[in-house]
Scaffold this active site. Sequence first.
Site, PDB file in Angstrom:
ATOM      1  N   ASN A   1      -7.080   1.273   0.034  1.00  0.00           N
ATOM      2  CA  ASN A   1      -5.836   0.633   0.464  1.00  0.00           C
ATOM      3  C   ASN A   1      -5.480  -0.525  -0.459  1.00  0.00           C
ATOM      4  O   ASN A   1      -4.311  -0.718  -0.821  1.00  0.00           O
ATOM      5  CB  ASN A   1      -5.978   0.120   1.900  1.00  0.00           C
TER       6      ASN A   1
ATOM      7  N   GLU B   1      -4.159   0.740  -3.821  1.00  0.00           N
ATOM      8  CA  GLU B   1      -2.754   1.133  -3.721  1.00  0.00           C
ATOM      9  C   GLU B   1      -1.847  -0.093  -3.654  1.00  0.00           C
ATOM     10  O   GLU B   1      -0.781  -0.126  -4.286  1.00  0.00           O
ATOM     11  CB  GLU B   1      -2.542   2.003  -2.481  1.00  0.00           C
TER      12      GLU B   1
ATOM     13  N   GLU C   1       0.844  -1.200   0.000  1.00  0.00           N
ATOM     14  CA  GLU C   1       0.000   0.000   0.000  1.00  0.00           C
ATOM     15  C   GLU C   1       0.878   1.249   0.000  1.00  0.00           C
ATOM     16  O   GLU C   1       0.634   2.208  -0.751  1.00  0.00           O
ATOM     17  CB  GLU C   1      -0.890  -0.022   1.249  1.00  0.00           C
TER      18      GLU C   1
ATOM     19  N   ASP D   1       1.107   3.844  -3.194  1.00  0.00           N
ATOM     20  CA  ASP D   1       0.821   5.263  -2.988  1.00  0.00           C
ATOM     21  C   ASP D   1       1.906   6.115  -3.646  1.00  0.00           C
ATOM     22  O   ASP D   1       1.612   7.116  -4.315  1.00  0.00           O
ATOM     23  CB  ASP D   1       0.739   5.552  -1.490  1.00  0.00           C
TER      24      ASP D   1
END
Length: 246
Positions: free
Chosen positions: A130, A133, A61, A65
């Site tokens: 989440n 990502e 995650e 990102d």
Amino acid sequence: MKNIRNILNSRFKGNGNFFMQLTKILGFKPKTLKFYNTAFTHRSMNIKDGKGNAVNYERLEFLGDAMLSSVIASHLYLEVPSGDEGYLTKMRSKIVSREHLNELGRELHLIDLVESKIPPGHFGDNIHGNLFEALVGAIFLDKGYKYCEKFIYKRVITPYVDIQKLEGKVISYKSLLIEWCQKEKKTFTYNVYEDTGNDDVRHFSVKLSISDKVIAKARATSKKKAEEKASKRAFFAFQNRMSKMI
């Protein structure tokens, strides 16, 4: 290490559709499946590698990102040559807002692929973003930057990034209201209290006051949601003045 591999691969024995679903979402066949297994493993599974490190989607995650921010920043830099640093940063924040990432995760039904000991209904809303990502992070590790960039363009930039529409989009009404109050030197307070009423789920109510005057009220299942809802109502009460802050 063998035990971890067996656990992570167990979904293929119990759910032969995982590979097909994944390929449909990605638009290409994954090469190294372990990255995607990890991307859909919830921490409640309590899996650890041979060194005792947790095996779940949270590290992916973080990586995803960063990849999203990188690709979108590059796109905005090239697409809006007149935008300064502040403008580009604000636009990127609107694209990768938690609300938008959650929408993307929901559209792809990523939660259906999660391995977890927690019932799906007990997850918070942010799990959708989440997982999105984490999936991006897995793509980067599996296929490299170019495939990662292609996926982000296909799923995020091409269908959703419209510069003119983004300029008028509000990410957080609460943040906008606070910024406006500070600029205008106005005091503000959020008076939040529990308000369960006859509902089975706990609710919270909030009264938003500006300069000691109640401007808006709202009710929601969390304090954060109630404050955001009240802030949105206050925004429309002061829309002409606050719109200049967007």
